[in-house]
Design a protein around this motif. Sequence first.
Motif, PDB file in Angstrom:
ATOM      1  N   VAL A  30      19.993  23.054  18.515  1.00  0.00           N
ATOM      2  CA  VAL A  30      19.014  22.007  18.872  1.00  0.00           C
ATOM      3  C   VAL A  30      18.390  21.330  17.661  1.00  0.00           C
ATOM      4  O   VAL A  30      17.569  20.411  17.834  1.00  0.00           O
ATOM      5  N   ARG A  32      18.981  19.006  15.391  1.00  0.00           N
ATOM      6  CA  ARG A  32      18.922  17.556  15.174  1.00  0.00           C
ATOM      7  C   ARG A  32      18.162  16.823  16.273  1.00  0.00           C
ATOM      8  O   ARG A  32      17.700  15.700  16.064  1.00  0.00           O
ATOM      9  N   LYS A  33      18.017  17.429  17.418  1.00  0.00           N
ATOM     10  CA  LYS A  33      17.270  16.801  18.511  1.00  0.00           C
ATOM     11  C   LYS A  33      15.919  17.490  18.736  1.00  0.00           C
ATOM     12  O   LYS A  33      15.216  17.164  19.692  1.00  0.00           O
ATOM     13  N   TYR A  34      15.550  18.402  17.837  1.00  0.00           N
ATOM     14  CA  TYR A  34      14.395  19.260  18.074  1.00  0.00           C
ATOM     15  C   TYR A  34      13.108  18.461  18.241  1.00  0.00           C
ATOM     16  O   TYR A  34      12.370  18.639  19.211  1.00  0.00           O
ATOM     17  N   MET A  37      13.119  16.205  21.342  1.00  0.00           N
ATOM     18  CA  MET A  37      12.916  17.000  22.548  1.00  0.00           C
ATOM     19  C   MET A  37      11.467  17.465  22.672  1.00  0.00           C
ATOM     20  O   MET A  37      10.908  17.505  23.770  1.00  0.00           O
ATOM     21  N   GLY A 193      17.078  19.240  28.289  1.00  0.00           N
ATOM     22  CA  GLY A 193      17.940  19.804  27.261  1.00  0.00           C
ATOM     23  C   GLY A 193      19.392  19.439  27.471  1.00  0.00           C
ATOM     24  O   GLY A 193      20.112  19.117  26.523  1.00  0.00           O
ATOM     25  N   ALA A 197      19.933  16.911  24.485  1.00  0.00           N
ATOM     26  CA  ALA A 197      20.490  17.743  23.420  1.00  0.00           C
ATOM     27  C   ALA A 197      21.863  18.309  23.764  1.00  0.00           C
ATOM     28  O   ALA A 197      22.491  18.951  22.924  1.00  0.00           O
ATOM     29  N   ASP A 199      22.426  20.759  25.718  1.00  0.00           N
ATOM     30  CA  ASP A 199      22.307  22.218  25.652  1.00  0.00           C
ATOM     31  C   ASP A 199      21.231  22.685  26.633  1.00  0.00           C
ATOM     32  O   ASP A 199      20.061  22.814  26.269  1.00  0.00           O
ATOM     33  N   TYR A 203      17.331  25.483  26.046  1.00  0.00           N
ATOM     34  CA  TYR A 203      15.999  25.112  26.515  1.00  0.00           C
ATOM     35  C   TYR A 203      15.530  25.999  27.661  1.00  0.00           C
ATOM     36  O   TYR A 203      14.326  26.173  27.857  1.00  0.00           O
TER      37      TYR A 203
END
Length: 249
Positions: A30, A32-34, A37, A193, A197, A199, A203
């Motif tokens: 996660v 790079r999208k943390y 998000m 998520g 992301a 994913d 999440y």
Amino acid sequence: MNEPGTTHFGFRDVPERDKARLVGEVFSSVARKYDLMNDLMSFGVHRLWKRHFVATSGVRRGDRVLDLAGGTGDIAVLLLPRVGDQGEVVVGDINGDMLKVGRDRLTDRGLVRGLDWVQLDAEALPFPDRSFDCVTMAFGLRNVTRKERALAEIQRVLKIGGRALVLEFSTVKAPLLKPLYDIHSFSVLPRLGAMIAGDEASYRYLAESIRKHPDQATLAAMMESAGLARVDVRNLSGGIVAIHRGYRI
């Protein structure tokens, strides 16, 4: 209670030796999208929590601060103006992917001076005793395998009079808020998520890890057991998050 030699990874028990690896896989997935998000999950409120956390930290010009689990650098950005040219912020994180995201982002903004980036394990900090005026940890303690060891290490590296500050999800105290928060955690977050992301599982783990984290009173007692004094707790947003503060005396 977990069986000896096991700990929780979300709602399932795993061998203690495996948790750091499993958590690492989550945050590598996660990284790079943390921050995006976080904005979506909290409707941007996480930024207000973090600003309040730093604004009430007592950090002053010339201080040396260790920011644990600080990979993406959002707490470090807020700390830098407070420590000034004579101070230092050391950003520590166990996850190299999170550190890379934070270091690259802040470097692109020209924020280099007074910053150090260290890949480390919060349970075994690579610093001498009494090295820091303040240690901060925002939304990271719940992912540590042996929280009591991390808290003892934080106490060890603090200077006399230094402050330990933990910003973490906690136990909701507002009865009307709890059912809405549960729906958001277990229905909305995993879907976000998956969509943003790619994913869902990570999440879902993050939502579960919040429920497994010690409540306000339990964490305060753990900090006291680690040798921190004058521990106090401040709830934010009805207890969705809480700031725990303790001192080395």
